[in-house]
Write a protein that holds these residues in place. Structure first.
Motif, PDB file in Angstrom:
ATOM      1  N   GLY A   6       0.798  -1.218   0.000  1.00 33.71           N
ATOM      2  CA  GLY A   6       0.000   0.000   0.000  1.00 33.71           C
ATOM      3  C   GLY A   6       0.829   1.266   0.000  1.00 33.71           C
ATOM      4  O   GLY A   6       0.286   2.365   0.102  1.00 33.71           O
ATOM      5  N   LEU A   7       2.141   1.141  -0.154  1.00 36.01           N
ATOM      6  CA  LEU A   7       3.039   2.293  -0.087  1.00 36.01           C
ATOM      7  C   LEU A   7       3.358   2.867  -1.457  1.00 36.01           C
ATOM      8  O   LEU A   7       3.843   3.990  -1.558  1.00 36.01           O
ATOM      9  N   VAL A   8       3.129   2.108  -2.522  1.00 31.75           N
ATOM     10  CA  VAL A   8       3.391   2.585  -3.880  1.00 31.75           C
ATOM     11  C   VAL A   8       2.065   2.777  -4.609  1.00 31.75           C
ATOM     12  O   VAL A   8       1.058   2.137  -4.290  1.00 31.75           O
ATOM     13  N   ALA A  68      -4.852  -6.042  -8.248  1.00 37.28           N
ATOM     14  CA  ALA A  68      -5.546  -6.624  -7.100  1.00 37.28           C
ATOM     15  C   ALA A  68      -5.344  -5.784  -5.842  1.00 37.28           C
ATOM     16  O   ALA A  68      -6.136  -5.883  -4.887  1.00 37.28           O
ATOM     17  N   ASN A  69      -4.301  -4.954  -5.862  1.00 31.82           N
ATOM     18  CA  ASN A  69      -3.996  -4.090  -4.716  1.00 31.82           C
ATOM     19  C   ASN A  69      -4.175  -2.609  -5.048  1.00 31.82           C
ATOM     20  O   ASN A  69      -3.598  -1.741  -4.386  1.00 31.82           O
ATOM     21  N   ASN A  70      -4.964  -2.340  -6.096  1.00 30.93           N
ATOM     22  CA  ASN A  70      -5.287  -0.957  -6.504  1.00 30.93           C
ATOM     23  C   ASN A  70      -4.063  -0.137  -6.857  1.00 30.93           C
ATOM     24  O   ASN A  70      -4.012   1.076  -6.630  1.00 30.93           O
ATOM     25  N   VAL A  71      -3.055  -0.811  -7.429  1.00 27.49           N
ATOM     26  CA  VAL A  71      -1.842  -0.142  -7.899  1.00 27.49           C
ATOM     27  C   VAL A  71      -1.846  -0.145  -9.422  1.00 27.49           C
ATOM     28  O   VAL A  71      -2.169  -1.156 -10.049  1.00 27.49           O
ATOM     29  N   LYS A  72      -1.510   0.991 -10.031  1.00 29.74           N
ATOM     30  CA  LYS A  72      -1.468   1.116 -11.487  1.00 29.74           C
ATOM     31  C   LYS A  72      -0.128   0.607 -12.018  1.00 29.74           C
ATOM     32  O   LYS A  72       0.866   0.562 -11.293  1.00 29.74           O
ATOM     33  N   VAL A  73      -0.129   0.272 -13.302  1.00 29.66           N
ATOM     34  CA  VAL A  73       1.069  -0.296 -13.920  1.00 29.66           C
ATOM     35  C   VAL A  73       1.488   0.503 -15.149  1.00 29.66           C
ATOM     36  O   VAL A  73       0.683   0.750 -16.051  1.00 29.66           O
TER      37      VAL A  73
END
Length: 253
Positions: free
Chosen positions: A108-110, A133-138
């Protein structure tokens, strides 16, 4: 084209957003540099974890991410391990590459992670799925430090990244002539106008390609890189000068 929202930042609308890289070796260097960014006109901070001396120990990586998050507040963080085959500082096994990016997303830090688009489709998909799955963009990326591919090849690579599910396709190429810079700009315009349904990042590296880092708003590139301290790729301008030029072009348009 649908903008990508990251924290309070909307990527893909207005003037190109500025990414500033950190390429420190120690935790102290990395976090201390981030603490100097308060007054800089930046939108995203990229941590180049391949430069970090403890990159092979995720507990140390997490400690740096915790320090960066504390130092940067609400500024989005893009974590990038640039492999040696694409101009980075060191090689990495693909299993470790996947684990690094997915575990970073889980903290959740990035806010964004970078995946090299030609690491293998299964590798890319696994990282994208783990990040999403962790709401992080790529950001899916591809770098050629030797030449500029044809326009059709550049467009093909960007479309492939989009098809694989990356939120932001990115390509950086090296010009051997000013005509190569025009090739990159033409490919960016074609991708943005005819194929992209999401933001893209394109750039021509080195001194010849500097104009491509400034003209993104005209040709379809949504983000650009500026150096606060040490550049992470050839041709990066200082962030203060970059912001002035981007603002002037935006206002003129």
């Amino acid at each position: 084209m649908n903008p990508v929202k990251v924290r309070d930042l909307e990527i893909g609308s207005g003037k190109p957003k500025i990414i500033v890289p950190i390429v420190g070796v120690t935790k102290e260097d990395i976090v201390n540099e981030a603490r100097t960014f308060g007054d800089l006109p930046l939108d995203v901070v990229e941590w180049r974890v391949d430069w970090f001396e403890g990159s092979d120990d995720f507990s140390q990586v997490k400690e740096v991410l915790e320090g960066l998050r504390e130092a940067l507040g609400n500024t989005p963080i893009l974590m990038t391990f640039r492999t040696s085959k694409e101009g980075g500082e060191k090689p990495i096994e693909m299993a470790d590459y996947i684990a690094l990016n997915v575990n970073a997303a889980k903290t959740g830090l990035v806010d964004l992670v970078d995946v090299e688009a030609f690491s293998g489709d299964d590798v890319v998909r696994e990282i994208i799925e783990g990040a999403h799955a962790n709401n992080v963009k790529v950001v899916a990326s591809n770098h050629d430090f030797h030449k500029t591919p044809s326009k059709s090849d550049i467009v093909y690579r960007l479309r492939k990244m989009q098809d694989l599910g990356a939120d932001i396709p990115k390509i950086a190429v090296m010009p051997q002539s000013t005509k190569d810079v025009l090739t990159l700009l033409a490919a960016a315009e074609e991708m943005a106008s005819d194929f992209a349904d999401r933001p893209i990042i394109t750039m021509s590296m080195g001194p010849k390609g500097v104009i491509s880092r400034l003209a993104g708003e005209a040709f379809g590139s949504s983000m650009t890189f500026g150096a606060a301290k040490k550049a992470s790729a050839p041709g990066q301008m200082g962030v203060l000068d970059l912001d002035v030029v981007l603002e002037d072009i935006h206002n003129a348009m």
